[in-house]
Design a protein around this motif. Structure first.
Motif, mmCIF file in Angstrom:
data_model
loop_
_atom_site.group_PDB
_atom_site.id
_atom_site.type_symbol
_atom_site.label_atom_id
_atom_site.label_comp_id
_atom_site.label_asym_id
_atom_site.label_seq_id
_atom_site.Cartn_x
_atom_site.Cartn_y
_atom_site.Cartn_z
ATOM 1 N N ARG A 1 77.095 45.250 -110.087
ATOM 2 C CA ARG A 1 78.107 45.344 -109.038
ATOM 3 C C ARG A 1 77.463 44.481 -107.811
ATOM 4 O O ARG A 1 78.424 44.048 -107.202
ATOM 5 N N VAL A 2 76.166 44.449 -107.523
ATOM 6 C CA VAL A 2 75.884 43.532 -106.466
ATOM 7 C C VAL A 2 76.078 42.127 -106.565
ATOM 8 O O VAL A 2 76.582 41.238 -105.653
ATOM 9 N N MET A 3 75.904 41.635 -108.104
ATOM 10 C CA MET A 3 76.378 40.267 -108.250
ATOM 11 C C MET A 3 77.687 40.180 -108.067
ATOM 12 O O MET A 3 78.360 39.011 -107.451
ATOM 13 N N VAL A 4 78.639 40.952 -108.484
ATOM 14 C CA VAL A 4 80.100 40.953 -108.292
ATOM 15 C C VAL A 4 80.538 41.075 -106.952
ATOM 16 O O VAL A 4 81.303 40.308 -106.476
ATOM 17 N N TRP A 5 80.027 41.754 -106.033
ATOM 18 C CA TRP A 5 80.359 42.245 -104.662
ATOM 19 C C TRP A 5 80.025 40.843 -103.968
ATOM 20 O O TRP A 5 81.042 40.657 -103.301
ATOM 21 N N PHE A 6 79.065 39.976 -104.073
ATOM 22 C CA PHE A 6 78.833 38.993 -103.514
ATOM 23 C C PHE A 6 79.861 37.936 -103.765
ATOM 24 O O PHE A 6 80.337 36.910 -103.062
ATOM 25 N N MET B 1 69.227 37.597 -107.594
ATOM 26 C CA MET B 1 68.842 38.972 -107.406
ATOM 27 C C MET B 1 67.746 38.684 -106.638
ATOM 28 O O MET B 1 67.452 39.328 -105.510
ATOM 29 N N GLN B 2 66.937 37.749 -106.915
ATOM 30 C CA GLN B 2 65.380 37.432 -106.263
ATOM 31 C C GLN B 2 65.977 36.875 -104.622
ATOM 32 O O GLN B 2 65.156 37.107 -103.627
ATOM 33 N N GLY B 3 66.815 35.998 -104.547
ATOM 34 C CA GLY B 3 67.383 35.561 -103.346
ATOM 35 C C GLY B 3 67.858 36.622 -102.530
ATOM 36 O O GLY B 3 67.513 36.661 -101.079
ATOM 37 N N LEU B 4 68.456 37.562 -103.066
ATOM 38 C CA LEU B 4 69.005 38.441 -102.286
ATOM 39 C C LEU B 4 68.037 39.515 -101.738
ATOM 40 O O LEU B 4 68.229 40.004 -100.471
ATOM 41 N N GLU B 5 67.194 39.753 -102.651
ATOM 42 C CA GLU B 5 65.875 40.593 -102.199
ATOM 43 C C GLU B 5 65.321 40.117 -100.976
ATOM 44 O O GLU B 5 64.911 40.854 -99.982
ATOM 45 N N ARG C 1 69.103 46.464 -92.793
ATOM 46 C CA ARG C 1 68.720 46.780 -94.058
ATOM 47 C C ARG C 1 68.789 48.045 -94.783
ATOM 48 O O ARG C 1 69.150 48.196 -95.911
ATOM 49 N N GLU C 2 68.529 49.077 -93.699
ATOM 50 C CA GLU C 2 68.659 50.276 -94.225
ATOM 51 C C GLU C 2 70.361 50.893 -94.592
ATOM 52 O O GLU C 2 70.297 51.437 -95.963
ATOM 53 N N ALA C 3 71.040 50.464 -93.682
ATOM 54 C CA ALA C 3 72.657 50.460 -94.125
ATOM 55 C C ALA C 3 73.102 49.808 -95.237
ATOM 56 O O ALA C 3 73.700 50.524 -96.359
ATOM 57 N N PHE C 4 72.698 48.663 -95.465
ATOM 58 C CA PHE C 4 72.963 47.922 -96.725
ATOM 59 C C PHE C 4 72.441 48.541 -98.102
ATOM 60 O O PHE C 4 73.030 48.600 -99.197
ATOM 61 N N MET C 5 71.012 48.963 -97.933
ATOM 62 C CA MET C 5 70.473 49.426 -99.245
ATOM 63 C C MET C 5 71.060 50.725 -99.680
ATOM 64 O O MET C 5 71.032 50.996 -100.659
ATOM 65 N N LEU C 6 71.050 51.500 -98.607
ATOM 66 C CA LEU C 6 71.941 53.012 -98.703
ATOM 67 C C LEU C 6 73.018 52.721 -99.361
ATOM 68 O O LEU C 6 73.635 53.609 -100.288
ATOM 69 N N ARG D 1 76.148 37.137 -96.523
ATOM 70 C CA ARG D 1 76.914 36.219 -97.224
ATOM 71 C C ARG D 1 76.749 34.698 -96.516
ATOM 72 O O ARG D 1 76.912 33.799 -97.230
ATOM 73 N N GLU D 2 76.412 34.901 -95.183
ATOM 74 C CA GLU D 2 76.215 33.433 -94.725
ATOM 75 C C GLU D 2 75.088 32.987 -95.295
ATOM 76 O O GLU D 2 74.937 31.682 -95.167
ATOM 77 N N LYS D 3 74.145 33.581 -95.397
ATOM 78 C CA LYS D 3 72.604 33.155 -95.977
ATOM 79 C C LYS D 3 72.871 32.817 -97.301
ATOM 80 O O LYS D 3 72.229 31.818 -97.883
ATOM 81 N N LEU D 4 73.386 33.463 -98.060
ATOM 82 C CA LEU D 4 73.533 33.243 -99.433
ATOM 83 C C LEU D 4 74.648 32.895 -100.065
ATOM 84 O O LEU D 4 74.907 32.533 -101.257
ATOM 85 N N GLY D 5 75.722 32.455 -99.242
ATOM 86 C CA GLY D 5 76.910 31.858 -99.719
ATOM 87 C C GLY D 5 76.877 30.509 -100.684
ATOM 88 O O GLY D 5 77.528 30.771 -101.731
ATOM 89 N N GLU D 6 76.024 29.968 -100.626
ATOM 90 C CA GLU D 6 75.549 28.674 -101.517
ATOM 91 C C GLU D 6 75.374 29.197 -102.682
ATOM 92 O O GLU D 6 75.553 28.491 -103.799
ATOM 93 N N HIS D 7 74.811 30.156 -103.132
ATOM 94 C CA HIS D 7 74.401 30.834 -104.465
ATOM 95 C C HIS D 7 75.463 31.402 -105.116
ATOM 96 O O HIS D 7 75.335 31.919 -106.247
ATOM 97 N N TRP D 8 76.558 31.838 -104.486
ATOM 98 C CA TRP D 8 77.593 32.648 -105.181
ATOM 99 C C TRP D 8 78.730 31.719 -105.252
ATOM 100 O O TRP D 8 79.125 30.895 -104.590
ATOM 101 N N HIS D 9 79.563 32.428 -106.157
ATOM 102 C CA HIS D 9 80.790 31.543 -106.629
ATOM 103 C C HIS D 9 82.136 32.584 -106.499
ATOM 104 O O HIS D 9 81.967 33.710 -106.953
#
Length: 202
Positions: free
Chosen positions: A100-105, A139-143, A154-159, A193-201
């Motif tokens: 769901r994290v993969m799809v969500w991004f 996933m490694q990049g996301l972590e 971070r707390e809000a996102f993780m929860l 999303r700004e930081k990892l946008g290049e990794h997602w399609h």
């Protein structure tokens, strides 16, 4: 009973206790040796991955020994398989979270409040090796990126994302208002999303 006999009896108690403990350990080791092959087969069928199945079986053995070694040997079998099945269920839950994290991004244009990431998560079966590698790298990049967020974001996102709590539940866990949760979560989402946008399609 004389004083000397009483002293001898007291001194023998620890040795008797040690003997019983040793016997119990030997019984438990024998039980685990006998059940290991069948348990591995069950776990392997459950997760369709031998290495993961081995880890689950070993973890179940450790938990049984740590928490239930003192129980009667007749209780070990149902307890062990309950622990193992819980482990298999937890494994599937973690896989669902990853999906769901993969799809969500990949759905940056979707409205976060309306998009059901769990319903849209793909089945983990049937992915190609290349897709598995890409997901693992993502996933490694996301972590790493999540670790670099400000603490409350971070707390809000993780929860919200990894634990699956709703806004109200997250607010209780964080000890803040629901409005604050939404703010922290929204900022975390945009930053990631700004930081990892290049990794997602899309």
């Amino acid at each position: 009973m004389t004083a000397g006999t009483a002293l001898f009896a007291v001194s023998c108690r620890p040795k008797a206790t040690e003997a019983r403990t040793l016997q119990k350990q030997q019984q438990l080791n024998q039980f685990l040796a006998e059940v290991e092959r069948r348990a591995l087969r069950i776990a392997e069928i459950g997760v369709r991955d031998r290495d993961e199945a081995l880890d689950l079986v070993q973890d179940a053995m450790i938990k049984l020994a740590r928490n239930y070694a003192g129980r009667g040997s007749e209780e070990w079998t149902p307890l062990f398989y309950r622990i193992l099945q819980n482990g298999v269920r937890d494994w599937h839950r973690r896989q669902a979270v990853r999906n769901r994290v993969m799809v969500w991004f990949g759905k940056a244009k979707q409205d976060d409040n309306d998009y059901d990431v769990i319903a849209a998560a793909p089945d983990p079966a049937g992915r190609t090796p290349d897709e598995e590698i890409q997901n693992s790298e993502a996933m490694q990049g996301l972590e790493v990126a999540v670790h670099e967020l400000p603490a409350r974001q971070r707390e809000a996102f993780m929860l919200r994302m990894f634990e699956g709590l709703d806004v109200a539940g997250t607010a209780i866990a964080m000890g803040c208002s629901e409005g604050s949760v939404k703010t922290h979560y929204s900022r975390a989402v945009h930053a990631l999303r700004e930081k990892l946008g290049e990794h997602w399609h899309e």
